[in-house]
Motif scaffolding. Structure first.
Motif, PDB file in Angstrom:
ATOM      1  N   VAL A   1       0.670  -1.365   0.153  1.00  0.00           N
ATOM      2  CA  VAL A   1      -0.120   0.080   0.117  1.00  0.00           C
ATOM      3  C   VAL A   1       0.536   1.022  -0.055  1.00  0.00           C
ATOM      4  CG1 VAL A   1      -1.587   1.203   1.302  1.00  0.00           C
ATOM      5  CG2 VAL A   1      -2.342  -1.409   1.296  1.00  0.00           C
ATOM      6  N   PHE A   2       0.453   1.967  -0.956  1.00  0.00           N
ATOM      7  CA  PHE A   2       1.657   3.235  -0.918  1.00  0.00           C
ATOM      8  C   PHE A   2       1.132   4.599  -2.021  1.00  0.00           C
ATOM      9  CE2 PHE A   2       2.408  -0.397  -4.072  1.00  0.00           C
ATOM     10  CZ  PHE A   2       2.170   0.765  -5.721  1.00  0.00           C
ATOM     11  N   LYS A   3       1.765   5.318  -1.809  1.00  0.00           N
ATOM     12  CA  LYS A   3       0.986   7.175  -2.463  1.00  0.00           C
ATOM     13  C   LYS A   3       1.138   6.498  -3.590  1.00  0.00           C
ATOM     14  CE  LYS A   3       1.224   9.225   1.840  1.00  0.00           C
ATOM     15  NZ  LYS A   3      -0.615   8.929   2.982  1.00  0.00           N
ATOM     16  N   TYR A   4       0.308   7.281  -4.722  1.00  0.00           N
ATOM     17  CA  TYR A   4       1.450   7.351  -5.805  1.00  0.00           C
ATOM     18  C   TYR A   4       0.450   8.864  -6.090  1.00  0.00           C
ATOM     19  CZ  TYR A   4      -3.926   7.486  -7.925  1.00  0.00           C
ATOM     20  OH  TYR A   4      -4.679   8.092  -8.746  1.00  0.00           O
ATOM     21  N   MET A   5       1.343   9.229  -7.903  1.00  0.00           N
ATOM     22  CA  MET A   5       0.897  10.325  -7.893  1.00  0.00           C
ATOM     23  C   MET A   5       0.260  10.487  -9.860  1.00  0.00           C
ATOM     24  SD  MET A   5       1.690  12.810  -5.679  1.00  0.00           S
ATOM     25  CE  MET A   5       1.928  14.771  -6.774  1.00  0.00           C
ATOM     26  N   LEU A   6      -0.511  10.996 -10.005  1.00  0.00           N
ATOM     27  CA  LEU A   6      -0.755  10.892 -11.897  1.00  0.00           C
ATOM     28  C   LEU A   6      -0.546  12.441 -12.392  1.00  0.00           C
ATOM     29  CD1 LEU A   6      -2.398   9.981 -13.886  1.00  0.00           C
ATOM     30  CD2 LEU A   6      -3.964  11.436 -13.732  1.00  0.00           C
ATOM     31  N   ILE A   7       0.981  12.066 -12.662  1.00  0.00           N
ATOM     32  CA  ILE A   7       1.457  13.473 -13.610  1.00  0.00           C
ATOM     33  C   ILE A   7       1.932  13.335 -14.712  1.00  0.00           C
ATOM     34  CG2 ILE A   7       3.697  14.041 -13.949  1.00  0.00           C
ATOM     35  CD1 ILE A   7       4.377  12.421 -10.999  1.00  0.00           C
ATOM     36  N   LYS A   8       1.674  14.816 -16.016  1.00  0.00           N
ATOM     37  CA  LYS A   8       1.846  14.951 -17.257  1.00  0.00           C
ATOM     38  C   LYS A   8       2.741  15.079 -17.206  1.00  0.00           C
ATOM     39  CE  LYS A   8      -1.344  18.410 -19.929  1.00  0.00           C
ATOM     40  NZ  LYS A   8      -2.215  19.802 -19.718  1.00  0.00           N
ATOM     41  N   LEU A   9       3.275  14.746 -18.521  1.00  0.00           N
ATOM     42  CA  LEU A   9       4.240  14.470 -19.058  1.00  0.00           C
ATOM     43  C   LEU A   9       4.352  14.768 -20.426  1.00  0.00           C
ATOM     44  CD1 LEU A   9       6.843  13.404 -18.225  1.00  0.00           C
ATOM     45  CD2 LEU A   9       6.917  11.168 -18.853  1.00  0.00           C
ATOM     46  N   TYR A  10       5.178  16.204 -20.429  1.00  0.00           N
ATOM     47  CA  TYR A  10       5.588  16.265 -21.813  1.00  0.00           C
ATOM     48  C   TYR A  10       6.978  17.383 -21.948  1.00  0.00           C
ATOM     49  CZ  TYR A  10       4.873  21.144 -19.122  1.00  0.00           C
ATOM     50  OH  TYR A  10       4.693  21.777 -18.644  1.00  0.00           O
ATOM     51  N   ASP A  11       7.263  17.453 -23.324  1.00  0.00           N
ATOM     52  CA  ASP A  11       8.720  18.357 -23.243  1.00  0.00           C
ATOM     53  C   ASP A  11       8.084  19.690 -23.190  1.00  0.00           C
ATOM     54  OD1 ASP A  11      10.900  18.644 -24.276  1.00  0.00           O
ATOM     55  OD2 ASP A  11      11.581  16.937 -25.702  1.00  0.00           O
TER      56      ASP A  11
END
Length: 175
Positions: free
Chosen positions: A74-84
């Motif tokens: 069980v752990f923390k998570y992040m939804l991340i928007k990745l771009y260049d």
């Protein structure tokens, strides 16, 4: 606009800082103290070889895995928007990152930024994941204090693609 975070004093970097016993900053060195991460002990930073860093730095959006979560716990998570930034910000991918070794959501974000530099990241939100490989179940729930709730539907879609034989459930209920 990207958030700017201050640099920590040297004595507080690389997991060397340990707050007073019982405080929020007290170093937690065992899974019992750190939560329910099973056999995974807390380590503040993962060692990365120079070759790995060079490979990551030269990677494009297409080379980045969309899901990188711990194999169980069980752990923390992040939804991340990745771009260049060199390309259009309209050309982006969502990625999911979550690790038992990260006590706070911000720890996940810092690790992702370091690994994926020079690509840019924006936080969409966060939550928690319960990963049970023995029963092939992943539960996505909760929110990240300070970052808000991730869109669990997007997270579930990405995780389902990475773990097609798993039952994925989502909940807005916190912990």
């Amino acid at each position: 606009m990207h958030p700017v975070y201050p640099t920590l004093p040297t004595e507080m970097q690389a997991g060397s800082y340990s707050g007073p016993p019982g405080s929020r900053n007290e170093r937690r060195d065992s899974p019992v103290q750190n939560g329910t991460c099973g056999h995974v002990a807390y380590t503040p930073f993962r060692l990365i070889s120079l070759q790995t860093i060079k490979t990551m730095a030269s990677s494009s959006l297409a080379d980045v895995p969309t899901v990188d979560i711990d194999p169980s716990g069980v752990f923390k998570y992040m939804l991340i928007k990745l771009y260049d930034r060199k390309q259009s910000e309209e050309n982006f991918v969502y990625i999911v990152r979550g690790y038992c070794r990260c006590i706070y959501h911000s720890d996940v974000y810092v690790e992702v930024q370091e690994k994926l530099h020079p690509l840019d990241c924006d936080i969409v939100g966060g939550g928690s994941i319960s990963h049970e490989p023995s029963s092939k179940k992943i539960r996505i729930y909760g929110h990240a204090h300070g970052y808000g709730k991730a869109d669990h539907e997007i997270t579930a879609k990405l995780i389902k693609a990475a773990f097609p034989n798993y039952k994925i459930t989502i909940s807005d209920k916190a912990y």
